[in-house]
Design an enzyme around this catalytic site. Structure first.
Site, PDB file in Angstrom:
ATOM      1  N   ARG A 121       0.824  -1.244   0.000  1.00 28.20           N
ATOM      2  CA  ARG A 121       0.000   0.000   0.000  1.00 28.20           C
ATOM      3  C   ARG A 121       0.840   1.268   0.000  1.00 28.20           C
ATOM      4  NH1 ARG A 121      -3.333  -3.003   3.610  1.00 28.20           N
ATOM      5  NH2 ARG A 121      -5.082  -3.848   2.437  1.00 28.20           N
ATOM      6  N   LYS A 143       3.970  11.655 -11.364  1.00 32.47           N
ATOM      7  CA  LYS A 143       3.194  10.784 -12.264  1.00 32.47           C
ATOM      8  C   LYS A 143       3.929   9.459 -12.424  1.00 32.47           C
ATOM      9  CE  LYS A 143       1.124  13.897 -15.632  1.00 32.47           C
ATOM     10  NZ  LYS A 143       0.943  13.961 -17.089  1.00 32.47           N
ATOM     11  N   GLU A 185      12.035  18.843 -23.834  1.00 30.37           N
ATOM     12  CA  GLU A 185      11.134  19.187 -22.718  1.00 30.37           C
ATOM     13  C   GLU A 185      11.553  20.529 -22.092  1.00 30.37           C
ATOM     14  OE1 GLU A 185       8.369  17.653 -22.117  1.00 30.37           O
ATOM     15  OE2 GLU A 185       8.606  15.523 -22.607  1.00 30.37           O
ATOM     16  N   LYS A 227       8.714  23.732 -13.863  1.00 35.70           N
ATOM     17  CA  LYS A 227       7.735  22.652 -13.663  1.00 35.70           C
ATOM     18  C   LYS A 227       7.168  22.736 -12.245  1.00 35.70           C
ATOM     19  CE  LYS A 227       6.668  17.803 -14.291  1.00 35.70           C
ATOM     20  NZ  LYS A 227       6.956  16.515 -14.906  1.00 35.70           N
ATOM     21  N   GLU A 237      -3.394  17.984 -12.860  1.00 35.44           N
ATOM     22  CA  GLU A 237      -3.690  18.352 -14.244  1.00 35.44           C
ATOM     23  C   GLU A 237      -5.123  18.751 -14.491  1.00 35.44           C
ATOM     24  OE1 GLU A 237      -2.513  15.794 -17.857  1.00 35.44           O
ATOM     25  OE2 GLU A 237      -0.766  16.044 -16.596  1.00 35.44           O
ATOM     26  N   ARG A 241      -1.694  22.822 -15.042  1.00 33.64           N
ATOM     27  CA  ARG A 241      -0.721  21.804 -15.432  1.00 33.64           C
ATOM     28  C   ARG A 241      -0.798  21.496 -16.925  1.00 33.64           C
ATOM     29  NH1 ARG A 241       1.503  16.654 -11.843  1.00 33.64           N
ATOM     30  NH2 ARG A 241       2.971  16.008 -13.416  1.00 33.64           N
ATOM     31  N   ASN A 245       1.645  20.378 -21.257  1.00 33.98           N
ATOM     32  CA  ASN A 245       1.246  19.557 -22.390  1.00 33.98           C
ATOM     33  C   ASN A 245       1.487  20.263 -23.731  1.00 33.98           C
ATOM     34  OD1 ASN A 245       0.236  16.968 -22.491  1.00 33.98           O
ATOM     35  ND2 ASN A 245      -1.743  17.706 -23.245  1.00 33.98           N
ATOM     36  N   HIS A 248       2.352  18.473 -26.923  1.00 30.19           N
ATOM     37  CA  HIS A 248       2.069  17.059 -26.667  1.00 30.19           C
ATOM     38  C   HIS A 248       0.774  16.562 -27.309  1.00 30.19           C
ATOM     39  CE1 HIS A 248       5.380  17.403 -23.903  1.00 30.19           C
ATOM     40  NE2 HIS A 248       5.263  16.157 -23.494  1.00 30.19           N
ATOM     41  N   HIS A 252       1.878  13.377 -28.945  1.00 30.58           N
ATOM     42  CA  HIS A 252       1.384  12.046 -28.555  1.00 30.58           C
ATOM     43  C   HIS A 252       0.754  11.318 -29.751  1.00 30.58           C
ATOM     44  CE1 HIS A 252       1.122  13.169 -24.011  1.00 30.58           C
ATOM     45  NE2 HIS A 252       2.236  12.531 -24.276  1.00 30.58           N
ATOM     46  N   HIS A 264      10.201  10.304 -27.863  1.00 34.96           N
ATOM     47  CA  HIS A 264       9.226  11.261 -27.350  1.00 34.96           C
ATOM     48  C   HIS A 264       9.655  12.719 -27.602  1.00 34.96           C
ATOM     49  CE1 HIS A 264       6.145  12.813 -24.670  1.00 34.96           C
ATOM     50  NE2 HIS A 264       7.073  13.478 -23.977  1.00 34.96           N
TER      51      HIS A 264
HETATM   52  N1  LIG Z   1       6.313  10.625 -15.211  1.00 34.69           N
HETATM   53  C1  LIG Z   1       6.368  11.674 -15.995  1.00 34.69           C
HETATM   54  O1  LIG Z   1       5.925  12.767 -15.638  1.00 34.69           O
HETATM   55  C2  LIG Z   1       6.998  11.534 -17.346  1.00 34.69           C
HETATM   56  C3  LIG Z   1       7.318  12.679 -18.085  1.00 34.69           C
HETATM   57  C4  LIG Z   1       7.969  12.524 -19.319  1.00 34.69           C
HETATM   58  C5  LIG Z   1       8.258  11.239 -19.788  1.00 34.69           C
HETATM   59  N2  LIG Z   1       7.921  10.148 -19.044  1.00 34.69           N
HETATM   60  C6  LIG Z   1       8.233   8.788 -19.506  1.00 34.69           C
HETATM   61  O2  LIG Z   1       9.650   8.664 -19.580  1.00 34.69           O
HETATM   62  C7  LIG Z   1       9.959   7.613 -20.485  1.00 34.69           C
HETATM   63  C8  LIG Z   1      11.147   8.008 -21.330  1.00 34.69           C
HETATM   64  O3  LIG Z   1      12.260   8.245 -20.498  1.00 34.69           O
HETATM   65  P1  LIG Z   1      13.741   8.351 -21.081  1.00 34.69           P
HETATM   66  O4  LIG Z   1      13.733   9.218 -22.263  1.00 34.69           O
HETATM   67  O5  LIG Z   1      14.620   8.683 -19.937  1.00 34.69           O
HETATM   68  O6  LIG Z   1      13.997   6.890 -21.651  1.00 34.69           O
HETATM   69  P2  LIG Z   1      14.615   5.528 -21.039  1.00 34.69           P
HETATM   70  O7  LIG Z   1      14.358   5.413 -19.589  1.00 34.69           O
HETATM   71  O8  LIG Z   1      14.145   4.448 -21.928  1.00 34.69           O
HETATM   72  O9  LIG Z   1      16.177   5.757 -21.266  1.00 34.69           O
HETATM   73  C9  LIG Z   1      16.677   5.848 -22.592  1.00 34.69           C
HETATM   74  C10 LIG Z   1      17.890   4.946 -22.796  1.00 34.69           C
HETATM   75  O10 LIG Z   1      19.028   5.539 -22.174  1.00 34.69           O
HETATM   76  C11 LIG Z   1      19.703   4.588 -21.353  1.00 34.69           C
HETATM   77  N3  LIG Z   1      20.333   5.332 -20.270  1.00 34.69           N
HETATM   78  C12 LIG Z   1      19.752   5.825 -19.162  1.00 34.69           C
HETATM   79  N4  LIG Z   1      20.639   6.538 -18.446  1.00 34.69           N
HETATM   80  C13 LIG Z   1      21.814   6.473 -19.106  1.00 34.69           C
HETATM   81  C14 LIG Z   1      23.109   7.013 -18.867  1.00 34.69           C
HETATM   82  N5  LIG Z   1      23.359   7.785 -17.815  1.00 34.69           N
HETATM   83  N6  LIG Z   1      24.074   6.752 -19.772  1.00 34.69           N
HETATM   84  C15 LIG Z   1      23.835   6.004 -20.873  1.00 34.69           C
HETATM   85  N7  LIG Z   1      22.633   5.467 -21.155  1.00 34.69           N
HETATM   86  C16 LIG Z   1      21.627   5.709 -20.279  1.00 34.69           C
HETATM   87  C17 LIG Z   1      18.613   3.628 -20.930  1.00 34.69           C
HETATM   88  O11 LIG Z   1      19.153   2.366 -20.576  1.00 34.69           O
HETATM   89  C18 LIG Z   1      17.758   3.554 -22.192  1.00 34.69           C
HETATM   90  O12 LIG Z   1      18.302   2.628 -23.092  1.00 34.69           O
HETATM   91  C19 LIG Z   1       8.708   7.349 -21.290  1.00 34.69           C
HETATM   92  O13 LIG Z   1       8.159   6.128 -20.881  1.00 34.69           O
HETATM   93  C20 LIG Z   1       7.777   8.495 -20.909  1.00 34.69           C
HETATM   94  O14 LIG Z   1       6.418   8.118 -20.937  1.00 34.69           O
HETATM   95  C21 LIG Z   1       7.306  10.280 -17.850  1.00 34.69           C
HETATM   96 ZN   LIG Z   2       6.746  15.006 -22.570  1.00 31.90          ZN
END
Ligand SMILES: NC(=O)c1ccc[n+]([C@@H]2O[C@H](COP(=O)([O-])OP(=O)(O)OC[C@H]3O[C@@H](n4cnc5c(N)ncnc54)[C@H](O)[C@@H]3O)[C@@H](O)[C@H]2O)c1
Ligand SMILES: [Zn+2]
Length: 364
Positions: A121, A143, A185, A227, A237, A241, A245, A248, A252, A264
């Protein structure tokens, strides 16, 4: 080291974001101070596991910790993987007296946060973001989610971390396309909320691309502060918030169109350009500002043209199905200048499909 505090609306809760170098030592002493009798689960992905061992697990001398590693990439953000992580925690007898430390990009952060929010929980969560995208965006705001075959991020929760530790050293191994992915971003926060930050990015392109530490520290701090201002007003949101977007609604749909094979940041970068064209077409944003955004995207190698094969009608249909659209009408955040919103409160608005079509055509 810099610190930024985030207050969670309608709650006493507050968490700190630490930004700097040699952060693993700070994390270790934080855990010793606050969770010395607890078990620590470090969740990461296979690319980062070796670094995780060296940089983090090794420093946690007096603390009982295990590393749980998942395959890298978006496919791991699934309900099945969440269950797999939970089964490992249960098998290792992790109980309520446990802490999750998520070391990775947005994928690791989102799934670990979701696990932390439902395990027993809810157990404490600490983020150690390792991509620029995770540092400036996904580790902040609470999120959490997983994807399903029906779409991205459809199952999840709002669950805030207890602390966020940002170590710039992680960016040393980040390839350019991941850096630019996160930059999209930061550009979004600048173009929609802060013209001087936009000027800063324009004036520091080379330093950013060379990963100059001072420049990136400023960029990360500024993005987080922008942010923070939004999420402290509107946690879930319902209003302001929506400004986060910007870019986006198109982004998206574009991601979905290509079945999430495009990054992305690259999709929402193009989305920002299309949505600023929409802002221009409805008479809100001067064309010079659209051009400035376009020039900035180009200098970072972000695309400003659509894939030639695109079926615009299908794209518009996908925008109408977006979870943020109301009654099948897509909603857009509208700008009136660089760093200035048309609706000061950040609310998005309905746009006629003919205008959307025209804005897309202009980027073909
Ligand atoms: N929660 C939120 O508010 C929010 C906001 C924006 C995006 N997201 C989510 O984030 C995700 C994308 O995140 P991302 O772009 O970080 O992608 P990711 O987590 O897939 O990382 C991208 C790649 O980089 C590698 N990597 C990570 N750190 C590294 C480092 N220091 N050196 C070398 N390689 C490294 C990872 O292994 C992976 O292969 C999506 O799923 C998206 O929906 C969430
Ligand atoms: Zn985004």
């Amino acid at each position: 080291m810099d610190k930024i505090s985030i207050s969670v609306k309608n709650s006493e809760k507050q968490y700190e974001i630490m930004i700097g170098k040699s952060i693993p030592y700070k994390l270790a002493s934080y855990l010793e101070k606050n969770h010395s009798s607890k078990k620590v689960a470090i969740i990461t992905d296979d690319n980062l596991k070796p670094i995780c061992n060296q940089k983090i697990a090794d420093k946690l001398k007096g603390i009982s910790s295990v590393i749980i590693s998942i395959p890298p990439g978006e496919k791991s953000k699934s309900r099945e993987m969440k269950a797999h992580i939970e089964d490992q925690l249960l098998g290792k007898k992790f109980g309520r007296d446990s802490v999750i430390v998520a070391v990775g990009g947005g994928v690791v952060g989102d799934i670990s946060g979701f696990v932390a929010s439902t395990y027993n929980r809810g157990i404490p969560l600490i983020h150690v973001p390792t991509t620029l995208l995770a540092m400036v965006d996904s580790s902040i705001g609470g999120k959490t989610s997983v994807n399903t075959e029906h779409g991205k991020n459809l199952i999840g929760s709002f669950y805030h971390p207890e602390a966020v530790f940002i170590d710039l050293d992680f960016l040393e191994t980040i390839p350019k396309e991941e850096l630019v992915n996160g930059l999209a971003e930061s550009i979004k926060m600048a173009v929609s909320m802060d013209s001087s930050f936009f000027n800063f990015i324009e004036n520091n392109v080379q330093k950013i691309l060379k990963k100059d530490s001072e420049t990136l520290t400023f960029l990360i701090k500024k993005s987080i502060e922008l942010k923070k201002n939004v999420i402290e007003q509107d946690e879930k949101e319902q209003g302001q918030r929506q400004v986060l977007n910007f870019g986006h609604t198109f982004g998206h749909a574009y991601e979905k169109y290509f079945q999430y094979t495009k990054k992305h940041g690259y999709c929402i970068g193009l989305g920002q350009l299309i949505e600023s064209r929409i802002s221009n077409l409805i008479g809100s944003l001067p064309i010079e500002d659209v051009q400035r955004l376009s020039n900035l995207l180009v200098t970072f190698g972000l695309p400003i043209n659509l894939d030639k094969s695109i079926d615009i009608e299908k794209l518009i249909e996908l925008m109408s199905m977006d979870k943020k659209s109301l009654g099948n009408v897509p909603q857009f955040v509208i700008l009136k200048g660089i760093g200035m919103l048309k609706n000061g409160n950040g609310f998005s608005e309905e746009i006629d499909k003919e205008i959307i079509r025209k804005a897309i055509e202009l980027s073909r």
